[in-house]
Design an enzyme around this catalytic site. Structure first.
Site, short mmCIF file in Angstrom:
data_model
loop_
_atom_site.label_atom_id
_atom_site.label_comp_id
_atom_site.label_asym_id
_atom_site.label_seq_id
_atom_site.Cartn_x
_atom_site.Cartn_y
_atom_site.Cartn_z
N ARG A 150 107.08 52.06 2.78
CA ARG A 150 106.79 52.84 4.01
C ARG A 150 105.28 52.91 4.24
O ARG A 150 104.79 52.64 5.34
CB ARG A 150 107.38 54.25 3.88
CG ARG A 150 108.90 54.26 3.77
CD ARG A 150 109.45 55.65 3.61
NE ARG A 150 108.95 56.35 2.43
CZ ARG A 150 109.68 57.11 1.63
NH1 ARG A 150 110.96 57.30 1.89
NH2 ARG A 150 109.16 57.72 0.59
N SER A 156 111.39 54.40 7.74
CA SER A 156 112.55 54.81 6.96
C SER A 156 112.87 53.71 5.96
O SER A 156 113.17 52.58 6.34
CB SER A 156 113.75 55.05 7.89
OG SER A 156 114.93 55.25 7.13
N GLY A 157 112.77 54.04 4.68
CA GLY A 157 113.04 53.04 3.65
C GLY A 157 114.53 52.88 3.39
O GLY A 157 115.30 53.83 3.52
N LYS A 188 109.19 63.04 11.19
CA LYS A 188 108.66 62.67 9.89
C LYS A 188 108.12 63.93 9.26
O LYS A 188 107.29 64.64 9.87
CB LYS A 188 107.55 61.62 10.04
CG LYS A 188 107.07 61.06 8.70
CD LYS A 188 108.14 60.19 8.05
CE LYS A 188 107.62 59.50 6.79
NZ LYS A 188 108.60 58.60 6.19
N SER A 242 113.12 62.48 8.40
CA SER A 242 112.82 61.56 7.30
C SER A 242 111.60 62.07 6.54
O SER A 242 110.57 62.37 7.16
CB SER A 242 112.55 60.16 7.86
OG SER A 242 112.23 59.25 6.84
N ARG A 263 123.74 54.87 3.53
CA ARG A 263 123.12 53.96 4.50
C ARG A 263 123.91 52.65 4.60
O ARG A 263 124.11 52.11 5.70
CB ARG A 263 121.67 53.66 4.12
CG ARG A 263 120.67 54.69 4.58
CD ARG A 263 119.24 54.18 4.42
NE ARG A 263 118.90 53.91 3.04
CZ ARG A 263 118.32 54.77 2.21
NH1 ARG A 263 118.02 55.98 2.64
NH2 ARG A 263 118.02 54.43 0.97
N GLY A 279 119.03 57.60 5.78
CA GLY A 279 119.83 58.41 4.86
C GLY A 279 119.34 59.84 4.79
O GLY A 279 118.22 60.16 5.17
N ALA A 301 121.20 63.37 5.68
CA ALA A 301 121.49 63.99 6.98
C ALA A 301 121.72 65.49 6.87
O ALA A 301 122.56 66.05 7.58
CB ALA A 301 122.70 63.31 7.63
N GLN A 323 121.84 67.66 9.93
CA GLN A 323 121.72 66.70 11.02
C GLN A 323 123.12 66.20 11.34
O GLN A 323 123.61 65.24 10.76
CB GLN A 323 120.80 65.54 10.62
CG GLN A 323 119.40 65.99 10.26
CD GLN A 323 118.72 65.07 9.27
OE1 GLN A 323 118.35 63.95 9.61
NE2 GLN A 323 118.54 65.53 8.04
N GLY A 324 123.81 66.92 12.21
CA GLY A 324 125.21 66.67 12.43
C GLY A 324 126.03 67.43 11.39
O GLY A 324 125.48 68.02 10.46
#
Length: 367
Positions: free
Chosen positions: A54, A85-86, A164, A233, A326, A346, A348, A351-352
């Protein structure tokens, strides 16, 4: 209200240091480097604390763009939002997506709302503030500022919020302890989840998805609290949050449009299809529309099961659960979209719904 034109360019990369595709587009005049507002990328690292792909990718981009902008590489990093995002497990393909924004005149006869982008950032956080209410509150303020920057007033027009955010290192934890304070965790890896989760909850507060009366102890515990559009992330390279809001606005003259849906779990193909259909794509695409990119979150369901069947992603001591997630979600989306060059991130947390995550789609309109 000003009118802007937003451009979106998905560029394949051969490695985290590959900037040739971007330089070619700048050389041809397709991209004005002065108009670049943000770059989102997928790099082939492990996505963990020690994923230096990154930082390598950002350094390469800043070095390449510096002479084009007449700035130092350090100044380029301050001017443009870089979110790398790695992790490109499975069929995911390394690439970057470049967002540009410039002043424009709205063409006569152009109807509807088009893609708009706004950016803001929080103040720097103290290590003891990560994963806690201070990060939530400051993120909510930055989201509202980014919405204003994008010319978006209605939260319903926000379809993806990319953030970020920082993480903890042993030095940062020690600094907090030296001041007589404790951190949310002493684990660098766990701190990534705390920071991502608090940042996502900040988005939810800003958009009115949840009440603002959230507490420190709700982070990573109250999974019924989440945002339907947040994508966060963590990275070692900063101590503040960079917020990028993507949505549709009447103030945009862009030839692009964005829509989203929410995956209920890692195999929710119907949600991916719904996201595609929200911008006129899917099984029966509207004429004159083309897929640009898909942005999604992925995580191993924290209850250890998917639709009643046990999964082992959280019990694998060889491979991180984020890497499993992922690969699984990336494969699902790639199969439905017809390409592995999609942005699947990856982790989350909030997030949802737990085990799921938002999925957003950008389409180009030729009409």
């Amino acid at each position: 209200m000003r009118t802007t034109s937003v451009g979106v360019f998905r560029i394949a990369t051969t490695g985290p240091g590959d900037v040739s595709g971007l330089m070619d587009l700048i050389g041809s005049g397709a991209i004005d480097p002065h108009a670049i507002l943000a770059v989102l990328g997928k790099t082939e690292g492990n996505g963990g604390v020690n994923d230096f792909t990154r930082e390598y990718a950002v350094a390469a981009l800043c070095t390449a763009l510096a002479p084009k902008l007449g700035l130092s590489p350090e100044a380029v990093e301050q001017r443009i939002a870089f979110v790398m995002s790695g992790g490109t497990e499975g069929v995911l393909s390394p690439h970057i997506t470049v967002f540009t924004r410039s002043e424009a005149e709205r063409p006569a006869g152009l109807s509807g709302k088009r893609l708009s982008i706004g950016m803001a950032h929080t103040r720097d956080f103290l290590p003891e503030e990560l994963g806690r209410s201070a990060q939530i509150t400051e993120t909510a303020r930055a989201v509202k500022a980014a919405m204003a920057d994008a010319g978006i007033s209605d939260p319903a027009d926000v379809h993806f919020v990319q953030i970020k955010c920082p993480l903890l290192t042993s030095d940062r934890v020690a600094a907090a302890h030296a001041r007589g304070n404790t951190t949310a965790t002493t684990s660098s890896y766990s701190s990534m989840a705390y920071s991502r989760g608090a940042s996502a909850l900040g988005v939810a507060v800003a958009l009115g998805e949840i009440a603002s009366t959230i507490r420190d102890e709700d982070v990573l515990r109250r999974y019924d609290l989440f945002s339907k559009v947040a994508s966060t992330s963590s990275g070692i390279e900063l101590m503040h949050n960079v917020v990028i809001v993507l949505g549709n606005s009447v103030s945009s003259a862009s030839e692009f449009e964005i829509g989203h849906a929410v995956m209920g779990d890692a195999i929710d193909a119907a949600a991916v299809t719904a996201a595609l259909e929200s911008v006129g794509l899917g099984a029966n695409p509207q004429p004159g529309r083309a897929l640009v990119n898909i942005f999604a979150k992925a995580e191993a369901s924290p209850d250890g099961s998917v639709r009643g069947f046990r999964h082992t992603m959280l019990e694998d001591t060889d491979i991180s659960s984020t890497r499993h997630a992922r690969a699984a979600v990336g494969g699902l989306i790639a199969g439905l979209a017809g390409t592995g060059a999609v942005y699947v991130s990856g982790g989350a947390e909030h997030q949802g719904p737990a085990g799921g995550g938002p999925v957003a789609v950008i389409a180009r309109l030729s009409d």
